[in-house]
Design a protein around this motif. Structure first.
Motif, short mmCIF file in Angstrom:
data_model
loop_
_atom_site.label_atom_id
_atom_site.label_comp_id
_atom_site.label_asym_id
_atom_site.label_seq_id
_atom_site.Cartn_x
_atom_site.Cartn_y
_atom_site.Cartn_z
N ILE A 76 105.84 52.05 132.28
CA ILE A 76 106.11 53.09 133.27
C ILE A 76 106.67 52.43 134.52
N PRO A 77 107.43 53.17 135.34
CA PRO A 77 107.91 52.57 136.60
C PRO A 77 106.73 52.21 137.50
N ALA A 78 106.68 50.95 137.90
CA ALA A 78 105.54 50.48 138.69
C ALA A 78 105.94 49.30 139.56
N LEU A 79 105.20 49.12 140.63
CA LEU A 79 105.29 47.93 141.47
C LEU A 79 104.01 47.13 141.27
N LYS A 80 104.17 45.88 140.84
CA LYS A 80 103.03 45.03 140.53
C LYS A 80 103.10 43.74 141.34
N PRO A 81 101.96 43.12 141.61
CA PRO A 81 101.97 41.86 142.38
C PRO A 81 102.65 40.73 141.62
N LEU A 82 103.28 39.84 142.36
CA LEU A 82 103.80 38.62 141.76
C LEU A 82 102.63 37.78 141.25
N GLY A 83 102.90 36.94 140.29
CA GLY A 83 101.88 36.03 139.78
C GLY A 83 101.58 36.20 138.31
N GLY A 84 101.71 37.45 137.83
CA GLY A 84 101.58 37.69 136.39
C GLY A 84 100.28 37.23 135.79
N ALA A 85 100.31 37.04 134.48
CA ALA A 85 99.10 36.75 133.72
C ALA A 85 98.53 35.37 134.00
N ILE A 86 99.33 34.45 134.55
CA ILE A 86 98.81 33.10 134.81
C ILE A 86 98.08 33.00 136.14
N SER A 87 98.02 34.10 136.89
CA SER A 87 97.29 34.13 138.17
C SER A 87 95.99 34.90 137.98
N ASP A 88 94.88 34.29 138.35
CA ASP A 88 93.58 34.91 138.11
C ASP A 88 93.23 35.99 139.13
N PHE A 89 93.85 35.93 140.31
CA PHE A 89 93.60 36.94 141.34
C PHE A 89 94.91 37.36 141.97
N THR A 90 95.04 38.65 142.32
CA THR A 90 96.19 39.12 143.09
C THR A 90 95.67 39.84 144.33
N ASP A 91 96.55 39.97 145.33
CA ASP A 91 96.14 40.64 146.57
C ASP A 91 97.36 40.79 147.47
N VAL A 92 97.18 41.51 148.56
CA VAL A 92 98.11 41.49 149.68
C VAL A 92 97.52 40.55 150.73
N LEU A 93 98.30 40.23 151.74
CA LEU A 93 97.83 39.37 152.83
C LEU A 93 97.86 40.16 154.13
N VAL A 94 96.79 40.04 154.91
CA VAL A 94 96.72 40.65 156.23
C VAL A 94 96.05 39.66 157.17
N ASP A 95 96.64 39.44 158.33
CA ASP A 95 96.09 38.55 159.35
C ASP A 95 94.73 39.10 159.79
N ASP A 96 93.69 38.26 159.72
CA ASP A 96 92.35 38.70 160.09
C ASP A 96 92.30 39.22 161.53
N ALA A 97 93.08 38.62 162.42
CA ALA A 97 93.06 39.02 163.82
C ALA A 97 93.70 40.38 164.05
N ARG A 98 94.50 40.83 163.10
CA ARG A 98 95.16 42.15 163.21
C ARG A 98 94.87 42.98 161.97
N ARG A 99 93.66 42.81 161.39
CA ARG A 99 93.43 43.38 160.06
C ARG A 99 93.56 44.90 160.02
N GLU A 100 92.96 45.58 160.99
CA GLU A 100 92.98 47.04 160.95
C GLU A 100 94.39 47.59 161.11
N GLU A 101 95.09 47.15 162.15
CA GLU A 101 96.43 47.68 162.38
C GLU A 101 97.44 47.12 161.38
N GLY A 102 97.22 45.86 160.94
CA GLY A 102 98.11 45.30 159.93
C GLY A 102 97.99 46.04 158.61
N ALA A 103 96.75 46.34 158.22
CA ALA A 103 96.53 47.09 156.98
C ALA A 103 97.11 48.49 157.09
N ARG A 104 96.99 49.10 158.27
CA ARG A 104 97.52 50.45 158.47
C ARG A 104 99.04 50.46 158.30
N ALA A 105 99.71 49.49 158.91
CA ALA A 105 101.16 49.42 158.81
C ALA A 105 101.60 49.10 157.38
#
Length: 366
Positions: A76-105
């Motif tokens: 199906i049409p989807a957006l997936k994180p880079l790293g594929g099956a050889i990466s054990d964890f995926t995530d986005v990155l947000v600066d801890d000092a700007r976590r709330e507003e960074g996550a919102r944006a």
């Protein structure tokens, strides 16, 4: 804050410095979100025209959040994180000092991308930044259980042994004394020697699994090229460490451990079959080496990564279950339902195979 979309691999490769600053400012980041790992993975595994790296910058043009994604069309049409099956964890990155507003944006920008594709974040470790995106997502969403992982607390080897039953701890100490008596020596490989050491590791990995079931991707040229390309910059940045083990002057084993501020993950190792012939407990040897990177000023949990194999259970690790986050908009909600239904069907099939295997084992034992 403003968001922009990077779709060019050369532009993504040029982000090493600002991405590295963001990676270090994000406490939840795992080694699989480092720029060296992701850009190298894309070089080996990416498909032309599908790169979608979402970047959020603040008023001073600093990178404060990022979502490394790619567009897929099947099933199906989807957006997936880079790293594929050889990466054990995926995530986005947000600066801890700007976590709330960074996550919102970042959430707002991701919501825009969800107009034509499902957002499918697999293998998110508990505490991942994507949890913030999911929590306040304004459209249809669903959480699914993903892979099981095992973790040990940030302790030196002797403290880990105290967690074991006394007889088992005593046997393990005897195995460690045997390693010393045989003269097995370990050394952390300097950055200048990393590429040759990775070649040795992959050769030993192939030797140890010869004639047995092995993860086939680990034997592919693209995987080899990815490790050779990514490990030197990761070692230089303190995001990975390669350890060699020598016996009688020869390298008989090598281990690759990936590092972040809060996590040390034993990713891949190779061991000469002669070690088992000499009754060397390879698992104990490797674990002792990994625990050298879990203490200090910034204690790291020791992750045994995905899988609950019996040899991992020996150390009484804590189970940690990854999650899968599906995010959509109203118009793409059918894609979410399709992905959720497919996951349920696959889970049912796995359970049926497991039951058949247990039935066969029970019949054989009777």
């Amino acid at each position: 804050m403003r968001a922009e979309l990077c779709v060019d691999k050369d532009a993504f490769a040029a982000l090493a410095a600002p991405w590295g600053r963001l990676y270090r400012a994000c406490g939840a980041a795992t080694p699989f979100q480092s720029h060296a790992w992701l850009s190298s993975w894309w070089h080996s595994y990416g498909r032309r025209g599908t790169l979608r790296v979402l970047l959020v910058r603040d008023e001073e043009d600093r990178l404060v959040a990022a979502a490394p994604l790619m567009r897929v069309h099947r099933p199906i049409p989807a957006l997936k994180p880079l790293g594929g099956a050889i990466s054990d964890f995926t995530d986005v990155l947000v600066d801890d000092a700007r976590r709330e507003e960074g996550a919102r944006a970042l959430r707002a920008a991701l919501f825009g991308l969800a107009r034509t594709a499902l957002l499918d974040f697999r293998e998110a470790r508990p505490g991942a930044c994507v949890e913030d995106i999911y929590r306040d997502w304004p459209g249809p969403k669903k959480t699914l259980v993903d892979s099981a992982c095992l973790e040990l607390p940030a302790m030196p080897m002797e403290d880990l042994l105290k967690r074991l039953p006394a007889p088992r701890a005593q046997r393990t100490r005897a195995k460690m004394r045997k390693l010393a008596a045989l003269g097995v020596e370990s050394r952390i490989v300097p950055c200048t020697d990393v590429e040759q050491s990775v070649r040795t590791l992959l050769h030993l990995h192939q030797l140890q699994w010869r004639g047995r079931k092995v993860t086939s991707e680990h034997l592919q040229p693209r995987f080899r090229e990815h490790l050779l390309r990514s490990m030197r910059p990761m070692v230089a940045a303190g995001e990975a460490v390669v350890t060699e083990f020598r016996l009688d002057g020869q390298v008989v084993a090598a281990d690759l451990t990936l590092l972040s501020d809060t996590l040390a993950g034993g990713y891949l190792y190779g061991a000469d079959p002669q070690l088992r012939e000499r009754k060397v407990d390879v698992a104990t040897m490797l674990l002792e080496a990994c625990t050298r990177h879990t203490g200090g000023e910034h204690p790291r949990a020791l992750s045994l990564l995905r899988g609950t194999e019996p040899y991992k259970q020996h150390w009484r690790p804590e189970p940690v279950t990854n999650q899968r986050f599906l995010l959509a908009r109203r118009r793409t909600a059918p894609l979410l339902c399709a992905a959720s239904g497919d996951a349920a069907a696959r889970q049912w099939l796995r359970q049926q195979r497991q039951r058949r295997g247990e039935h066969r084992d029970g019949g054989a034992s009777s």
